[in-house]
Design an enzyme around this catalytic site. Sequence first.
Site, mmCIF file in Angstrom:
data_model
loop_
_atom_site.group_PDB
_atom_site.id
_atom_site.type_symbol
_atom_site.label_atom_id
_atom_site.label_comp_id
_atom_site.label_asym_id
_atom_site.label_seq_id
_atom_site.Cartn_x
_atom_site.Cartn_y
_atom_site.Cartn_z
ATOM 1 C CG ASP A 85 -0.354 0.029 2.527
ATOM 2 O OD1 ASP A 85 0.882 -0.105 2.607
ATOM 3 O OD2 ASP A 85 -1.095 0.189 3.534
ATOM 4 C CB SER A 86 4.606 1.666 -0.028
ATOM 5 O OG SER A 86 4.850 0.517 -0.813
ATOM 6 C CD GLU A 90 0.848 -1.552 8.183
ATOM 7 O OE1 GLU A 90 0.514 -0.813 9.136
ATOM 8 O OE2 GLU A 90 1.269 -1.106 7.095
ATOM 9 C CG ASP A 118 0.517 -4.109 2.086
ATOM 10 O OD1 ASP A 118 0.320 -4.840 3.081
ATOM 11 O OD2 ASP A 118 1.160 -3.043 2.139
ATOM 12 C CE LYS A 138 3.367 -5.729 3.865
ATOM 13 N NZ LYS A 138 2.769 -4.767 4.807
ATOM 14 C CD GLU A 191 8.344 -0.516 7.483
ATOM 15 O OE1 GLU A 191 7.325 -1.188 7.211
ATOM 16 O OE2 GLU A 191 8.547 0.628 7.045
HETATM 17 O O1 KIV Z 1 3.393 -1.065 1.628
HETATM 18 C C1 KIV Z 1 4.552 -1.465 1.701
HETATM 19 O O2 KIV Z 1 5.357 -1.370 0.768
HETATM 20 C C2 KIV Z 1 4.957 -2.060 2.957
HETATM 21 C C3 KIV Z 1 6.409 -2.023 3.265
HETATM 22 C C4 KIV Z 1 6.774 -0.697 3.794
HETATM 23 C C5 KIV Z 1 6.761 -3.088 4.214
HETATM 24 O O3 KIV Z 1 4.134 -2.465 3.716
#
Ligand code: KIV
Length: 281
Positions: free
Chosen positions: A46-47, A116, A84, A114, A183
């Site tokens: 989600d970056s 968090e 994500d 993934k 992280e």
């Molecule tokens: O969104 C992303 O790229 C991430 C990384 C910062 C681990 O979650």
Amino acid sequence: MKKKKTILDFYEMKKNKEQVTWVTAYDFPTATFAETAGIDMILVGDSLGMVVLGYEGTNPVTMADCISHCQAVRRGAHTWIVGDMPFMSYQVSNESAVENAGRFIKEAACDCIKLEGGIRVAPRIRAITDAGIPVIGHLGLTPQSSGQLGGFKAQGRDVKNARLVIEDALAVEQAGAYSLLLEAVPPELTKFIQEKLSIPVYSIGAGPADGQLMICGDLLGMFQAFTPKFVKKYADLARIETDAFKAYIDDVLTGRFPEDQHVYHITDSPEAFAALFEEYK
Ligand code: KIV
């Protein structure tokens, strides 16, 4: 083309102390380049909110954004792809978490998701794994809760905070996650957790582990404003792209572009074209 890795390969690699290489990608070309280079896993993080959509954080990113970018990445790579889960796609209930995780698999052909958090999202991890979807946990600096963390700050640097990370890591493994991403925590803590857990533990800014993740925009040098401490730049795309745009503008303004080699030539005689133009005068 390199053979696609599976969960079994990732477990085996941890056992054999072989490093897993992992990078983010958000589009078709980057996915293609990463796969051609021989990457093991791609995260459509989600970056993407910060790297490609221009937001200041990741929280505005929607499920629709994530699915669309995962689909583009899948069209470019057959590699193991991690979707994500964006902010608020799994926090509300087990049901909506499973439903949204399922969308990454059904609509974008991702291999896993993934999310968090540790203890507080353990029921979500359990529910998603029970639905047959592999899950990667993400602890330490968790950008979606950067507000609660007081910003994008390293975690686990004192004993009190490190204990929280350890408790969360144990909860993530117990809930059924097949691996964990740490992280921005100190390498001492990463090493302890890597040895304590039987699942693979990966690192982004957390020192040596079972594998490394980097944000593609960081490693390719796409940002000029800020580079986190843990980033190693392998290219300077910001400079290369800006220089290329400048050269193009200059060529157009000075008439050096387009040249004869850049045009499509007529296939009938110049006289036939002259007659055509005459007709419309
Ligand atoms: O969104 C992303 O790229 C991430 C990384 C910062 C681990 O979650």
